[in-house]
Design a protein around this motif. Structure first.
Motif, PDB file in Angstrom:
ATOM      1  N   VAL A 141       0.835  -1.203   0.000  1.00  0.00           N
ATOM      2  CA  VAL A 141       0.000   0.000   0.000  1.00  0.00           C
ATOM      3  C   VAL A 141       0.869   1.251   0.000  1.00  0.00           C
ATOM      4  O   VAL A 141       0.590   2.222  -0.722  1.00  0.00           O
ATOM      5  N   PHE A 142       1.943   1.240   0.785  1.00  0.00           N
ATOM      6  CA  PHE A 142       2.856   2.392   0.796  1.00  0.00           C
ATOM      7  C   PHE A 142       3.489   2.577  -0.584  1.00  0.00           C
ATOM      8  O   PHE A 142       3.552   3.701  -1.099  1.00  0.00           O
ATOM      9  N   MET A 143       3.949   1.502  -1.185  1.00  0.00           N
ATOM     10  CA  MET A 143       4.582   1.596  -2.499  1.00  0.00           C
ATOM     11  C   MET A 143       3.607   2.076  -3.561  1.00  0.00           C
ATOM     12  O   MET A 143       3.957   2.858  -4.456  1.00  0.00           O
ATOM     13  N   MET A 144       2.356   1.631  -3.468  1.00  0.00           N
ATOM     14  CA  MET A 144       1.357   1.967  -4.481  1.00  0.00           C
ATOM     15  C   MET A 144       0.796   3.377  -4.305  1.00  0.00           C
ATOM     16  O   MET A 144       0.689   4.142  -5.258  1.00  0.00           O
ATOM     17  N   MET A 145       0.423   3.705  -3.073  1.00  0.00           N
ATOM     18  CA  MET A 145      -0.284   4.958  -2.811  1.00  0.00           C
ATOM     19  C   MET A 145       0.652   6.148  -2.589  1.00  0.00           C
ATOM     20  O   MET A 145       0.308   7.287  -2.909  1.00  0.00           O
ATOM     21  N   VAL A 146       1.818   5.890  -2.024  1.00  0.00           N
ATOM     22  CA  VAL A 146       2.744   6.973  -1.693  1.00  0.00           C
ATOM     23  C   VAL A 146       3.795   7.166  -2.783  1.00  0.00           C
ATOM     24  O   VAL A 146       3.991   8.275  -3.292  1.00  0.00           O
ATOM     25  N   LEU A 147       4.451   6.080  -3.157  1.00  0.00           N
ATOM     26  CA  LEU A 147       5.547   6.177  -4.127  1.00  0.00           C
ATOM     27  C   LEU A 147       5.094   5.938  -5.566  1.00  0.00           C
ATOM     28  O   LEU A 147       5.856   6.187  -6.496  1.00  0.00           O
ATOM     29  N   HIS A 148       3.874   5.459  -5.740  1.00  0.00           N
ATOM     30  CA  HIS A 148       3.329   5.183  -7.070  1.00  0.00           C
ATOM     31  C   HIS A 148       4.247   4.268  -7.883  1.00  0.00           C
ATOM     32  O   HIS A 148       4.529   4.523  -9.057  1.00  0.00           O
ATOM     33  N   ARG A 149       4.692   3.188  -7.217  1.00  0.00           N
ATOM     34  CA  ARG A 149       5.443   2.160  -7.926  1.00  0.00           C
ATOM     35  C   ARG A 149       4.487   1.368  -8.816  1.00  0.00           C
ATOM     36  O   ARG A 149       3.358   1.068  -8.416  1.00  0.00           O
ATOM     37  N   CYS A 150       4.949   0.987  -9.985  1.00  0.00           N
ATOM     38  CA  CYS A 150       4.061   0.474 -11.030  1.00  0.00           C
ATOM     39  C   CYS A 150       3.599  -0.970 -10.855  1.00  0.00           C
ATOM     40  O   CYS A 150       2.550  -1.341 -11.381  1.00  0.00           O
ATOM     41  N   ASP A 151       4.377  -1.799 -10.175  1.00  0.00           N
ATOM     42  CA  ASP A 151       4.126  -3.234 -10.299  1.00  0.00           C
ATOM     43  C   ASP A 151       3.932  -3.942  -8.961  1.00  0.00           C
ATOM     44  O   ASP A 151       4.657  -4.871  -8.629  1.00  0.00           O
ATOM     45  N   CYS A 152       2.929  -3.506  -8.204  1.00  0.00           N
ATOM     46  CA  CYS A 152       2.568  -4.160  -6.936  1.00  0.00           C
ATOM     47  C   CYS A 152       1.162  -4.749  -7.062  1.00  0.00           C
ATOM     48  O   CYS A 152       0.298  -4.172  -7.725  1.00  0.00           O
ATOM     49  N   PHE A 153       0.949  -5.877  -6.390  1.00  0.00           N
ATOM     50  CA  PHE A 153      -0.384  -6.485  -6.401  1.00  0.00           C
ATOM     51  C   PHE A 153      -0.576  -7.261  -5.106  1.00  0.00           C
ATOM     52  O   PHE A 153      -0.224  -8.435  -5.005  1.00  0.00           O
ATOM     53  N   PRO A 154      -1.124  -6.608  -4.075  1.00  0.00           N
ATOM     54  CA  PRO A 154      -1.240  -7.226  -2.745  1.00  0.00           C
ATOM     55  C   PRO A 154      -2.383  -8.234  -2.649  1.00  0.00           C
ATOM     56  O   PRO A 154      -3.551  -7.863  -2.487  1.00  0.00           O
ATOM     57  N   THR A 155      -2.049  -9.505  -2.730  1.00  0.00           N
ATOM     58  CA  THR A 155      -3.095 -10.532  -2.628  1.00  0.00           C
ATOM     59  C   THR A 155      -3.645 -10.650  -1.212  1.00  0.00           C
ATOM     60  O   THR A 155      -4.633 -11.350  -0.991  1.00  0.00           O
ATOM     61  N   GLY A 156      -3.019  -9.946  -0.256  1.00  0.00           N
ATOM     62  CA  GLY A 156      -3.563  -9.906   1.099  1.00  0.00           C
ATOM     63  C   GLY A 156      -4.688  -8.904   1.248  1.00  0.00           C
ATOM     64  O   GLY A 156      -5.283  -8.779   2.325  1.00  0.00           O
TER      65      GLY A 156
END
Length: 209
Positions: A141-156
């Motif tokens: 969530v931090f990587m996606m929402m804060v840093l806007h990293r392109c390739d995360c997918f949290p299955t949790g």
């Protein structure tokens, strides 16, 4: 390491929609997802910790209660709170421990929020997960929402998994391995796909937060 921004977000949504008819249908029905963003701050990490395993509305209520109590959500102010005060701000016993551990790590120089943006994805994940209470979901969530990293997918993430099943018309008992296999087709932009899927989940349920 790759980031997205307002300059290319819509184009990346379109690129995925061209590859995947189901994501295309979501955009046709609900429009483009918001480009969700949060500041790279201690307060943001506390907010994400509060969101662990609860609804967004419950976490926001706790965060606003904390903000009203301490004013600025800083490591110093959080460490100065008693158990009773944190409990009054809807912190569980476990999340009290996590928040204090994070605050102490920052104050003691063991964890540097400002340096995270410079790290490659794997190194960033390793660094964050050294902290008590921060696992894959919080890191994603931090990587996606804060840093806007392109390739995360949290299955949790329960909402993300449920939305994937809905959008892809999968059986309810579809496992995480199968979800990840589907998400592989969205590399290296799985975060963008997740934003589209979250958007579908929120719109279908008329969730306001």
């Amino acid at each position: 390491m790759r980031n997205f921004s307002s300059a290319d977000f819509t184009a990346l949504c379109d690129r995925l929609a061209e590859k995947d008819k189901d994501l295309h249908k979501v955009i046709l029905q609900f429009g483009y997802p918001p480009l969700w963003g949060r500041s790279a701050s201690f307060a943001t990490l506390i907010h994400i910790i509060l969101e662990q395993q609860v609804s967004l509305a419950s976490a926001k209520a706790a965060f606003l209660k904390l903000e009203a109590f301490v004013g600025a959500i800083t490591p110093e102010n959080v460490l100065a709170m008693t158990d009773e005060q944190m409990k009054a701000c809807y912190f569980s016993r476990q999340k009290m421990v996590y928040a204090r551990h994070l605050a102490a790590a920052i104050m003691q120089g063991e964890f540097n929020l400002e340096s995270l943006a410079e790290l490659e994805d794997d190194d960033l994940r390793t660094t964050m997960k050294k902290l008590k209470g921060i696992g894959d979901w919080t890191t994603d969530v931090f990587m996606m929402m804060v840093l806007h990293r392109c390739d995360c997918f949290p299955t949790g993430d329960i909402a993300l998994v449920k939305s994937t099943k809905e959008v892809k018309n999968l059986p309810a008992d579809t496992g995480k391995a199968a979800i990840l296999a589907i998400a592989d087709d969205w590399r290296p932009y799985r975060t963008i796909a997740a934003f589209i899927l979250w958007h579908a989940y929120i719109k279908k349920r008329n969730i306001i937060f």
